[in-house]
Design a protein around this motif. Structure first.
Motif, PDB file in Angstrom:
ATOM      1  N   THR A 164       9.333  -4.447   0.807  1.00 27.33           N
ATOM      2  CA  THR A 164       8.346  -3.224  -0.741  1.00 27.33           C
ATOM      3  C   THR A 164       7.127  -3.722   0.028  1.00 27.33           C
ATOM      4  N   ALA A 165       5.564  -2.974  -0.857  1.00 31.53           N
ATOM      5  CA  ALA A 165       4.699  -3.262  -0.002  1.00 31.53           C
ATOM      6  C   ALA A 165       4.712  -5.467   0.029  1.00 31.53           C
ATOM      7  N   GLU A 166       4.910  -5.703  -1.187  1.00 32.68           N
ATOM      8  CA  GLU A 166       4.703  -7.221  -1.004  1.00 32.68           C
ATOM      9  C   GLU A 166       5.319  -7.746  -0.307  1.00 32.68           C
ATOM     10  N   GLU A 167       6.487  -7.066  -0.002  1.00 29.97           N
ATOM     11  CA  GLU A 167       7.419  -8.126   1.441  1.00 29.97           C
ATOM     12  C   GLU A 167       6.445  -8.884   2.664  1.00 29.97           C
ATOM     13  N   ALA A 168       6.005  -6.671   2.598  1.00 24.07           N
ATOM     14  CA  ALA A 168       4.901  -6.982   3.711  1.00 24.07           C
ATOM     15  C   ALA A 168       3.703  -7.399   3.816  1.00 24.07           C
ATOM     16  N   ASP A 169       3.271  -7.661   2.459  1.00 19.37           N
ATOM     17  CA  ASP A 169       1.814  -8.492   2.155  1.00 19.37           C
ATOM     18  C   ASP A 169       2.312  -9.566   2.534  1.00 19.37           C
ATOM     19  N   GLU A 170       3.628 -10.791   1.805  1.00 25.17           N
ATOM     20  CA  GLU A 170       4.099 -11.953   2.622  1.00 25.17           C
ATOM     21  C   GLU A 170       4.126 -12.050   3.970  1.00 25.17           C
ATOM     22  N   LEU A 171       4.642 -11.514   4.596  1.00 22.39           N
ATOM     23  CA  LEU A 171       5.221 -11.699   5.834  1.00 22.39           C
ATOM     24  C   LEU A 171       3.410 -11.774   6.438  1.00 22.39           C
ATOM     25  N   ALA A 172       2.569 -10.901   6.083  1.00 24.07           N
ATOM     26  CA  ALA A 172       1.210 -11.119   6.815  1.00 24.07           C
ATOM     27  C   ALA A 172       0.419 -12.411   6.292  1.00 24.07           C
ATOM     28  N   ARG A 173       0.573 -13.478   5.036  1.00 25.11           N
ATOM     29  CA  ARG A 173       0.023 -13.948   4.034  1.00 25.11           C
ATOM     30  C   ARG A 173       0.586 -15.601   4.668  1.00 25.11           C
ATOM     31  N   PHE A 174       1.887 -15.523   4.722  1.00 23.34           N
ATOM     32  CA  PHE A 174       2.875 -15.772   5.054  1.00 23.34           C
ATOM     33  C   PHE A 174       3.237 -16.439   6.865  1.00 23.34           C
ATOM     34  N   TYR A 175       3.115 -15.786   7.750  1.00 20.88           N
ATOM     35  CA  TYR A 175       3.660 -15.665   8.562  1.00 20.88           C
ATOM     36  C   TYR A 175       3.169 -15.108  10.044  1.00 20.88           C
ATOM     37  N   ASP A 176       1.564 -14.601   9.239  1.00 21.39           N
ATOM     38  CA  ASP A 176       0.589 -13.754   9.997  1.00 21.39           C
ATOM     39  C   ASP A 176       0.639 -12.924  11.106  1.00 21.39           C
ATOM     40  N   ALA A 177       1.905 -12.154   9.783  1.00 22.83           N
ATOM     41  CA  ALA A 177       2.294 -10.370  11.266  1.00 22.83           C
ATOM     42  C   ALA A 177       1.233  -9.670  11.370  1.00 22.83           C
ATOM     43  N   ASP A 178       1.402  -8.938  12.109  1.00 23.06           N
ATOM     44  CA  ASP A 178       0.454  -8.226  12.377  1.00 23.06           C
ATOM     45  C   ASP A 178       0.606  -7.118  11.199  1.00 23.06           C
ATOM     46  N   PRO A 179      -0.024  -6.612  10.188  1.00 22.84           N
ATOM     47  CA  PRO A 179      -0.277  -5.919  10.234  1.00 22.84           C
ATOM     48  C   PRO A 179       0.658  -4.234   9.912  1.00 22.84           C
ATOM     49  N   ALA A 180       0.028  -3.899  11.214  1.00 20.63           N
ATOM     50  CA  ALA A 180       0.475  -2.582  12.013  1.00 20.63           C
ATOM     51  C   ALA A 180       1.723  -2.366  12.413  1.00 20.63           C
ATOM     52  N   LYS A 181       2.592  -4.226  12.309  1.00 15.95           N
ATOM     53  CA  LYS A 181       3.705  -3.936  13.156  1.00 15.95           C
ATOM     54  C   LYS A 181       4.737  -3.872  12.049  1.00 15.95           C
ATOM     55  N   VAL A 182       4.451  -3.971  10.491  1.00 16.67           N
ATOM     56  CA  VAL A 182       5.105  -3.387   9.645  1.00 16.67           C
ATOM     57  C   VAL A 182       4.955  -2.744   8.807  1.00 16.67           C
ATOM     58  N   ALA A 183       6.470  -2.022   8.584  1.00 18.63           N
ATOM     59  CA  ALA A 183       6.742  -0.942   7.496  1.00 18.63           C
ATOM     60  C   ALA A 183       7.368  -0.809   6.695  1.00 18.63           C
ATOM     61  N   VAL A 184       7.420  -0.157   5.981  1.00 25.25           N
ATOM     62  CA  VAL A 184       7.964  -0.243   4.274  1.00 25.25           C
ATOM     63  C   VAL A 184       8.568   0.431   4.577  1.00 25.25           C
ATOM     64  N   VAL A 185      10.227   0.334   4.106  1.00 24.78           N
ATOM     65  CA  VAL A 185      11.553   0.797   4.238  1.00 24.78           C
ATOM     66  C   VAL A 185      11.642   0.780   2.581  1.00 24.78           C
ATOM     67  N   HIS A 186      12.537   0.911   1.783  1.00 27.22           N
ATOM     68  CA  HIS A 186      12.712   0.633   0.508  1.00 27.22           C
ATOM     69  C   HIS A 186      14.309   1.364   0.488  1.00 27.22           C
ATOM     70  N   PRO A 187      15.448  -0.064   0.516  1.00 26.11           N
ATOM     71  CA  PRO A 187      17.087  -0.243   0.924  1.00 26.11           C
ATOM     72  C   PRO A 187      17.186   1.065  -0.514  1.00 26.11           C
ATOM     73  N   GLY A 188      18.394   2.167  -0.173  1.00 23.92           N
ATOM     74  CA  GLY A 188      18.742   2.624  -0.868  1.00 23.92           C
ATOM     75  C   GLY A 188      20.225   2.533  -1.667  1.00 23.92           C
ATOM     76  N   VAL A 189      20.390   3.516  -2.896  1.00 28.03           N
ATOM     77  CA  VAL A 189      21.589   3.222  -3.149  1.00 28.03           C
ATOM     78  C   VAL A 189      22.681   4.423  -3.276  1.00 28.03           C
ATOM     79  N   ASN A 190      23.972   4.168  -3.038  1.00 33.26           N
ATOM     80  CA  ASN A 190      25.330   5.217  -2.818  1.00 33.26           C
ATOM     81  C   ASN A 190      24.763   5.949  -4.573  1.00 33.26           C
ATOM     82  N   LEU A 191      24.524   7.020  -3.915  1.00 35.15           N
ATOM     83  CA  LEU A 191      24.012   7.322  -5.230  1.00 35.15           C
ATOM     84  C   LEU A 191      25.640   8.871  -5.863  1.00 35.15           C
ATOM     85  N   ASP A 192      26.892   8.810  -4.953  1.00 39.62           N
ATOM     86  CA  ASP A 192      27.475   9.107  -4.887  1.00 39.62           C
ATOM     87  C   ASP A 192      29.027   8.336  -6.277  1.00 39.62           C
ATOM     88  N   VAL A 193      28.450   7.014  -5.557  1.00 40.61           N
ATOM     89  CA  VAL A 193      29.764   6.433  -6.645  1.00 40.61           C
ATOM     90  C   VAL A 193      28.764   5.544  -7.956  1.00 40.61           C
TER      91      VAL A 193
END
Length: 453
Positions: free
Chosen positions: A199-228
């Motif tokens: 999530t975007a919040e997790e991306a912010d936490e990576l930058a805030r807590f671990y000084d992650a370079d925002p340019a290296k962080v990609a936000v990709v939501h997990p999915g759900v198996n909609l067939d099940v």
């Protein structure tokens, strides 16, 4: 190349990536999951949402012609060296330490042995066999760091949970994550070519807590198996007939109020808050006792106990042992029935990087009552597909659950909105966005190598 997210239809998605010049997606990746196997049953031991994430992502990547080899630690003797999980997805068992009796906290000294096993498997292939390493959780990140350097390929890492974030919101009775993990995560953040956040919040936490370079962080939501995870027969979200059929299959009373907990039984997930809330509900309205059932579907995390004894004792002390029913972890098809049968899923977690079960429950047409932490405000749309509860006071959860008791139609109306909301979280979209992250990492890795030469 920063990958900030855009808002479409109420959910966050990673934008498509475009590159100048030639580029390609990977043909084959090494995926690392040291402490838990994708073959393990979620809800037991250390197996949970991350296991589901790895399995579903690997399947969908293979479907778009990216082969995946998943390296995991062998936890019992006699396992075959490799198992085909699905076409294009191979699980490789690596011997590292004793098969049984090791919690994930005991695994750092075994990382050298695990890395040796990964290198042995790689040595049997031609150079360039793997185009990229994708590691999950900090233990895997350290193996991935070395493997990526040795193979000359990029490292993509997914944290799943972060020590500093967990330590900032500890549950009663939970132990803080050690300094060694904090140091290890900081090193991985610096070494990775790309970091995937849920999530975007997790991306912010990576930058805030671990000084992650925002340019290296990609936000990709997990999915759900909609067939099940889908509404019952007839496909109508929140349909009373679908809920009734699921309750009949599970042997549950048709007219009961059923607040469900599903997941690993550990302080972080806070199932005790649900039990304390139920005790308050019954204290306020003793007549509810004859028509409430509280299933707890899952196993204790890391303890190896066959039964969640601590939670059972709490239920007895609270005087609600007669309404709380403990169920062993189940497969996805059966879990979907538990979701369909429930009046609401309750997630009082202290920390969640995303909360896959919240989306799974909503996909079946069941609303969610969740703590307003981590990725849950993305997974649950407050007042529409469920309720977000600030803090962890059982009284607040009791008040929220009472809304369903007083208005039974709430489960149906919110369930319909929940199922519609969940449709935007398919795994195909997650795999496509992840493949874009891989492509970006490979492009920039080659670009840097060319400049060095």
């Amino acid at each position: 190349m920063s990958q900030y997210v855009s808002r479409l239809g109420g959910s966050l998605v990673a934008p498509r990536i475009r590159f100048p010049g030639g580029h390609r997606k990977p043909r084959r990746i090494a995926m690392l999951s040291v402490h838990t196997s994708p073959l393990h049953q979620p809800g037991t031991g250390d197996a949970g949402g991350m296991n589901v994430y790895i399995v579903e992502l690997a399947r969908r990547l293979a479907a778009i012609n990216i082969e995946v080899e998943i390296f995991t630690r062998a936890t019992s003797g006699g396992l075959p060296p490799a198992v085909e999980l699905a076409p294009g997805v191979l699980v490789r068992h690596v011997d590292a330490g004793p098969y049984e009796g090791l919690a994930k906290e005991d695994l750092p000294p075994q990382l050298c042995a695990f890395t040796h096993g990964v290198m042995q498997a790689w040595a049997g292939h031609r150079p360039g066999h793997y185009d990229l390493v994708h590691s999950h959780y900090w233990l895997s990140g350290h193996v991935g760091w070395l493997a990526a350097e040795r193979w000359g390929v990029p490292l993509v890492h997914a944290m799943h949970t972060m020590a500093k974030v967990k330590n900032a919101a500890l549950a009663d009775g939970d132990s803080p994550e050690p300094a060694s993990r904090v140091i290890g995560e900081t090193q991985i953040v610096g070494a990775a070519d790309r970091l995937i956040a849920n999530t975007a919040e997790e991306a912010d936490e990576l930058a805030r807590f671990y000084d992650a370079d925002p340019a290296k962080v990609a936000v990709v939501h997990p999915g759900v198996n909609l067939d099940v995870f889908r509404p019952g027969p007839g496909g109508v979200p929140g349909d009373a007939a679908g809920r009734a059929a699921a309750r009949a299959r599970l042997g549950l009373p048709q007219d009961a109020f059923i607040p469900l907990f599903a997941g690993r039984i550990q302080p972080l997930k806070a199932p005790d808050i649900l039990l304390r809330a139920v005790a308050l509900l019954l204290e306020r309205d003793p007549s509810l006792r004859s028509r409430i059932v509280v299933p707890v579907v899952g196993g204790p995390s890391g303890s190896g106990l066959a039964k969640p004894e601590g939670l059972q004792k709490l239920a007895a002390r609270l005087g609600i042992a007669d309404v709380v029913h403990f169920q062993r972890p189940v497969g996805q098809q059966r879990l979907a029935d538990w979701f369909r049968a429930a009046s609401t899923l309750v997630m009082p977690s202290y920390s969640e990087s995303f909360g896959l079960v919240a989306i799974e429950a909503q996909a079946t047409g069941t609303p969610v009552v969740a703590a307003a932490v981590g990725g849950l405000p993305v997974a649950v749309r407050d007042e529409l597909t469920g309720f977000l509860v600030p803090g962890h006071d059982p009284a607040d959860y009791a008040d929220t659950l009472r809304r369903f008791v007083l208005d039974p139609s709430l489960s149906q109306t919110m369930g319909a909105a929940a199922a519609q909301h969940a449709q935007s979280f398919g795994w195909d979209a997650a795999a496509s966005a992840t493949a874009d992250v891989y492509t970006a990492a490979m492009y920039e890795h080659r670009h840097r190598a060319a400049h060095r030469n």
